[in-house]
Design a protein around this motif. Sequence first.
Motif, short mmCIF file in Angstrom:
data_model
loop_
_atom_site.label_atom_id
_atom_site.label_comp_id
_atom_site.label_asym_id
_atom_site.label_seq_id
_atom_site.Cartn_x
_atom_site.Cartn_y
_atom_site.Cartn_z
N VAL A 1 0.86 -1.18 0.00
CA VAL A 1 0.00 0.00 0.00
C VAL A 1 0.90 1.23 0.00
O VAL A 1 2.09 1.15 0.33
CB VAL A 1 -0.95 0.05 1.22
N ARG A 2 0.29 2.37 -0.35
CA ARG A 2 1.02 3.63 -0.32
C ARG A 2 0.02 4.75 -0.04
O ARG A 2 -1.02 4.83 -0.67
CB ARG A 2 1.71 3.89 -1.65
N LYS B 1 5.57 6.24 1.14
CA LYS B 1 6.38 5.05 1.41
C LYS B 1 5.64 3.84 0.85
O LYS B 1 4.43 3.72 1.00
CB LYS B 1 6.59 4.83 2.91
N VAL B 2 6.38 2.94 0.25
CA VAL B 2 5.80 1.67 -0.15
C VAL B 2 5.79 0.80 1.10
O VAL B 2 6.83 0.52 1.68
CB VAL B 2 6.61 1.02 -1.29
N ILE B 3 4.60 0.39 1.51
CA ILE B 3 4.43 -0.33 2.77
C ILE B 3 3.99 -1.76 2.47
O ILE B 3 2.92 -1.98 1.91
CB ILE B 3 3.40 0.39 3.66
N ASP C 1 5.68 -4.12 7.25
CA ASP C 1 5.73 -2.71 7.63
C ASP C 1 4.37 -2.22 8.11
O ASP C 1 4.28 -1.45 9.06
CB ASP C 1 6.21 -1.85 6.47
N PHE C 2 3.30 -2.66 7.43
CA PHE C 2 1.96 -2.24 7.83
C PHE C 2 1.68 -2.65 9.26
O PHE C 2 1.23 -1.84 10.07
CB PHE C 2 0.89 -2.82 6.90
N SER D 1 -1.14 11.16 1.05
CA SER D 1 -1.44 12.38 1.78
C SER D 1 -0.16 13.01 2.32
O SER D 1 0.70 12.33 2.88
CB SER D 1 -2.37 12.08 2.96
N GLY D 2 -0.05 14.31 2.18
CA GLY D 2 1.09 15.02 2.75
C GLY D 2 1.04 15.10 4.26
O GLY D 2 2.03 15.44 4.91
N ASN D 3 -0.11 14.77 4.85
CA ASN D 3 -0.28 14.82 6.31
C ASN D 3 0.12 13.51 6.99
O ASN D 3 0.04 13.41 8.20
CB ASN D 3 -1.75 15.11 6.66
N CYS D 4 0.51 12.55 6.22
CA CYS D 4 0.78 11.22 6.77
C CYS D 4 2.27 11.05 7.09
O CYS D 4 3.12 11.36 6.26
CB CYS D 4 0.36 10.15 5.75
N PRO D 5 2.59 10.51 8.26
CA PRO D 5 4.00 10.25 8.57
C PRO D 5 4.60 9.17 7.67
O PRO D 5 5.82 9.10 7.54
CB PRO D 5 3.98 9.80 10.03
N GLN D 6 3.76 8.37 7.04
CA GLN D 6 4.24 7.32 6.13
C GLN D 6 4.03 7.72 4.66
O GLN D 6 4.10 6.87 3.77
CB GLN D 6 3.51 6.00 6.40
N SER D 7 3.81 8.98 4.41
CA SER D 7 3.49 9.48 3.07
C SER D 7 4.51 9.03 2.02
O SER D 7 5.72 9.14 2.22
CB SER D 7 3.42 11.00 3.09
#
Length: 114
Positions: free
Chosen positions: A49-50, A61-63, A67-68, A53-59
Amino acid sequence: MSIPEIKQKLSIQEVLENYQIPEKNQMCRCPFHEDQTPSMQIFNDSNTVRCYSGNCPQSNKVIDVIDFIMYYEKLTKAQAIAKASQWIGLATKSSYKEYQELPMDRLEEIFYKM
Protein backbone atom coordinates in the motif's frame (compact mmCIF):
# COMPACT_ATOMS: atom_id res chain seq x y z
CA MET A 1 10.17 -18.72 8.35
CA SER A 2 11.86 -16.30 6.00
CA ILE A 3 10.64 -12.81 5.26
CA PRO A 4 9.98 -13.57 1.56
CA GLU A 5 7.86 -16.56 2.62
CA ILE A 6 5.83 -14.35 4.93
CA LYS A 7 5.31 -11.77 2.21
CA GLN A 8 4.26 -14.48 -0.23
CA LYS A 9 1.78 -16.16 2.11
CA LEU A 10 0.21 -13.10 3.77
CA SER A 11 -1.62 -10.69 1.49
CA ILE A 12 -2.09 -7.00 2.11
CA GLN A 13 -5.83 -7.62 1.74
CA GLU A 14 -5.71 -10.07 4.66
CA VAL A 15 -3.86 -7.52 6.78
CA LEU A 16 -6.39 -4.78 5.97
CA GLU A 17 -9.28 -7.14 6.73
CA ASN A 18 -7.68 -8.15 10.03
CA TYR A 19 -7.58 -4.50 11.09
CA GLN A 20 -11.10 -3.94 9.71
CA ILE A 21 -9.98 -1.34 7.20
CA PRO A 22 -12.55 -1.30 4.40
CA GLU A 23 -11.39 -0.71 0.84
CA LYS A 24 -13.18 0.37 -2.30
CA ASN A 25 -11.70 0.51 -5.78
CA GLN A 26 -8.22 -0.27 -4.47
CA MET A 27 -8.32 2.71 -2.07
CA CYS A 28 -8.86 3.00 1.69
CA ARG A 29 -8.63 5.56 4.44
CA CYS A 30 -5.11 5.61 5.77
CA PRO A 31 -4.95 4.45 9.40
CA PHE A 32 -1.72 6.36 10.04
CA HIS A 33 -3.27 9.85 10.02
CA GLU A 34 -6.65 11.60 10.17
CA ASP A 35 -8.17 10.73 6.82
CA GLN A 36 -11.62 11.90 5.71
CA THR A 37 -11.29 10.64 2.15
CA PRO A 38 -9.33 7.58 1.05
CA SER A 39 -5.71 8.50 0.45
CA MET A 40 -4.10 5.06 0.64
CA GLN A 41 -3.84 3.04 -2.55
CA ILE A 42 -3.72 -0.75 -2.46
CA PHE A 43 -1.44 -2.55 -4.90
CA ASN A 44 -2.46 -6.21 -4.89
CA ASP A 45 0.08 -7.11 -7.58
CA SER A 46 3.00 -6.07 -5.36
CA ASN A 47 1.19 -6.80 -2.07
CA THR A 48 1.78 -3.26 -0.82
CA VAL A 49 0.00 0.00 0.00
CA ARG A 50 1.02 3.63 -0.32
CA CYS A 51 -0.49 6.76 1.25
CA TYR A 52 -0.44 9.87 -0.89
CA SER A 53 -1.44 12.38 1.78
CA GLY A 54 1.09 15.02 2.75
CA ASN A 55 -0.28 14.82 6.31
CA CYS A 56 0.78 11.22 6.77
CA PRO A 57 4.00 10.25 8.57
CA GLN A 58 4.24 7.32 6.13
CA SER A 59 3.49 9.48 3.07
CA ASN A 60 4.75 8.08 -0.24
CA LYS A 61 6.38 5.05 1.41
CA VAL A 62 5.80 1.67 -0.15
CA ILE A 63 4.43 -0.33 2.77
CA ASP A 64 4.44 -4.13 2.67
CA VAL A 65 2.56 -6.46 5.03
CA ILE A 66 5.30 -6.49 7.67
CA ASP A 67 5.73 -2.71 7.63
CA PHE A 68 1.96 -2.24 7.83
CA ILE A 69 1.76 -4.39 10.96
CA MET A 70 4.79 -2.61 12.41
CA TYR A 71 3.38 0.90 11.82
CA TYR A 72 -0.21 0.03 12.76
CA GLU A 73 0.64 -1.63 16.06
CA LYS A 74 3.77 0.44 16.78
CA LEU A 75 5.94 -2.66 16.98
CA THR A 76 9.58 -3.30 16.23
CA LYS A 77 10.37 -4.95 12.92
CA ALA A 78 11.13 -8.21 14.77
CA GLN A 79 7.79 -8.14 16.55
CA ALA A 80 5.94 -7.42 13.30
CA ILE A 81 7.69 -10.34 11.58
CA ALA A 82 6.74 -12.63 14.44
CA LYS A 83 3.13 -11.43 14.41
CA ALA A 84 2.86 -11.90 10.63
CA SER A 85 4.25 -15.41 11.02
CA GLN A 86 1.66 -16.19 13.68
CA TRP A 87 -1.16 -14.93 11.44
CA ILE A 88 -0.27 -17.41 8.76
CA GLY A 89 0.18 -20.16 11.31
CA LEU A 90 3.86 -20.71 10.70
CA ALA A 91 5.39 -19.25 13.80
CA THR A 92 6.46 -21.17 16.79
CA LYS A 93 7.53 -19.78 20.10
CA SER A 94 11.11 -20.60 19.19
CA SER A 95 10.95 -18.63 15.91
CA TYR A 96 9.44 -15.65 17.74
CA LYS A 97 12.23 -15.83 20.31
CA GLU A 98 14.79 -16.13 17.52
CA TYR A 99 13.64 -12.82 15.99
CA GLN A 100 13.36 -11.15 19.39
CA GLU A 101 16.96 -11.98 20.23
CA LEU A 102 18.49 -10.70 16.98
CA PRO A 103 20.24 -7.34 17.30
CA MET A 104 18.25 -4.69 15.41
CA ASP A 105 21.09 -3.89 12.99
CA ARG A 106 21.38 -7.58 12.06
CA LEU A 107 17.62 -7.92 11.60
CA GLU A 108 17.49 -4.88 9.32
CA GLU A 109 20.40 -6.29 7.30
CA ILE A 110 18.54 -9.57 6.86
CA PHE A 111 15.31 -7.76 6.00
CA TYR A 112 16.79 -5.53 3.32
CA LYS A 113 18.67 -8.41 1.68
CA MET A 114 15.36 -10.23 1.18
